[in-house]
Design a protein around this motif. Structure first.
Motif, short mmCIF file in Angstrom:
data_model
loop_
_atom_site.label_atom_id
_atom_site.label_comp_id
_atom_site.label_asym_id
_atom_site.label_seq_id
_atom_site.Cartn_x
_atom_site.Cartn_y
_atom_site.Cartn_z
N UNK A 104 0.84 -1.20 0.00
CA UNK A 104 0.00 0.00 0.00
C UNK A 104 0.88 1.25 0.00
N UNK A 105 0.51 2.21 -0.82
CA UNK A 105 1.17 3.52 -0.81
C UNK A 105 0.20 4.48 -0.15
N UNK A 176 -1.90 -1.02 -3.80
CA UNK A 176 -3.08 -0.21 -3.55
C UNK A 176 -2.65 1.20 -3.15
N UNK A 177 -3.50 2.17 -3.46
CA UNK A 177 -3.27 3.54 -3.04
C UNK A 177 -4.24 3.86 -1.92
N UNK A 178 -3.73 4.53 -0.88
CA UNK A 178 -4.54 4.89 0.28
C UNK A 178 -4.27 6.34 0.63
N UNK A 202 -8.03 1.54 -4.87
CA UNK A 202 -7.78 2.79 -4.16
C UNK A 202 -8.74 2.91 -2.97
N UNK A 203 -8.21 3.37 -1.85
CA UNK A 203 -9.02 3.67 -0.67
C UNK A 203 -8.88 5.17 -0.39
N UNK A 204 -9.97 5.90 -0.50
CA UNK A 204 -9.95 7.36 -0.37
C UNK A 204 -10.80 7.78 0.83
N UNK A 205 -10.14 8.26 1.87
CA UNK A 205 -10.81 8.63 3.12
C UNK A 205 -10.93 10.15 3.22
#
Length: 323
Positions: A104-105, A176-178, A202-205
């Motif tokens: 994860x980045x 994955x991008x976080x 992608x996980x965008x919080x």
């Protein structure tokens, strides 16, 4: 022209000039605080910081996050470096999983750090077999750069980190991008680039849609000023000093071309980046998508507010891609 009329015109002209000067001075202060690295937030009154962030600075949960972040600094991370497209050296903190399944980045938010934005969830991601590169965003912490780019510039940095991950861990490891807050805007904007095929999701919080949109929201709703008057000045100054414009690209633009699955996360009580922005991103996304709204969570507080819901959503998201 009568003397009285001439005096009135002179007085009005002087008033207009003074008003314009005051507007420029205020706009310059906002720009410096927004994008200039060497502005020390410790010199900004706490009440003003709290006003800008919509009450985040006085959220009781912030103390818990600060405590966790101090403990996280003791983790045995490896310092890694990449060069940006414009010649900056960017720093990351790699925390390797014992049973690595993916990489994860992680991109932190505006004037924040990886410890603050991800500290509470570090253990969770590690236990899921995630080796994480916690990147310092340009213009912040240990990375080079004099200015913060609100995702416009950082999206290219994210691309560089993805390329580094492929070269470091090979072509068979999923990436994955976080991102949290501005970091979420960064990873969403990066999805509009030609990223390595190893980037699977992608996980965008709590990400915003564009610099323009978030600046206008803060000026209008948090500072109670008038963005229609101040934004054009702010944008011109940003263009001159930091070489980007607030509306030159957006997450909505990226969502038009993105093909990777995205998990959107946002707190219902976020007064810094409004929930509507994540909803707009979700609706604009043409790829596979899911969304978690955490009731009662303020800005960047979703994990610490309901870690169970957050963890279930992330596990479900990863499984849906890798099954």
């Amino acid at each position: 022209m009568k003397k009285s009329a001439r005096n009135t015109i002179i007085a009005l002209s002087a008033l207009a000039a003074a008003s314009a000067l005051a507007s420029y001075a205020l706009s310059r202060m906002v720009v410096d605080m927004a994008v200039k690295r060497d502005v020390k937030m410790s010199n900004v009154p706490a009440k003003l910081q709290d006003k800008i962030t919509g009450g985040m600075m006085t959220d009781p949960k912030l103390k818990t996050i600060e405590k966790v972040s101090e403990a996280i600094k003791l983790l045995p991370t490896e310092t890694v470096k990449v060069d940006s497209y414009d010649g900056l050296q960017l720093t990351g903190h790699l925390y390797k999983a014992k049973d690595q399944k993916r990489v994860i980045i992680a991109m932190h938010g505006w004037r924040s750090s990886w410890e603050m934005d991800f500290g509470a969830a570090v253990k969770f991601y590690n236990e899921q077999g995630c080796t994480v590169i916690y990147a310092d965003q340009r213009g912040q912490n240990d990375s080079d750069g004099e200015y913060i780019g609100f995702g416009i510039l950082e999206r290219y940095d994210c691309e560089k980190w993805a390329e580094y991950a492929v070269s470091r861990f090979g072509t068979e490891v999923p990436i994955y991008l976080l991102g949290v807050s501005m970091g979420a805007a960064t990873v969403l904007m990066a999805s509009g680039l030609e990223l390595p095929e190893q980037v699977k999701g992608i996980i965008a919080d709590c990400g915003f849609t564009s610099p323009k949109a978030i600046w206008q929201h803060i000026v209008d709703n948090n500072l109670k000023l008038h963005s229609k008057l101040s934004y054009p000045i702010i944008n011109r100054i940003v263009k001159r000093v930091a070489s980007f414009e607030g509306d030159e690209y957006s997450t909505l633009d990226a969502m038009e071309v993105n093909t990777r699955p995205i998990l959107f996360i946002h707190g219902s009580d976020d007064n810094f980046v409004p929930l509507k922005m994540s909803v707009d991103n979700y609706l604009a996304c043409k790829a596979k998508k899911d969304m978690l709204i955490v009731p009662g969570a303020g800005h960047g507080m979703s994990y610490i507010t309901d870690s169970g819901a957050y963890e279930r959503a992330v596990r479900r998201f990863l499984k849906s891609i890798e099954q």
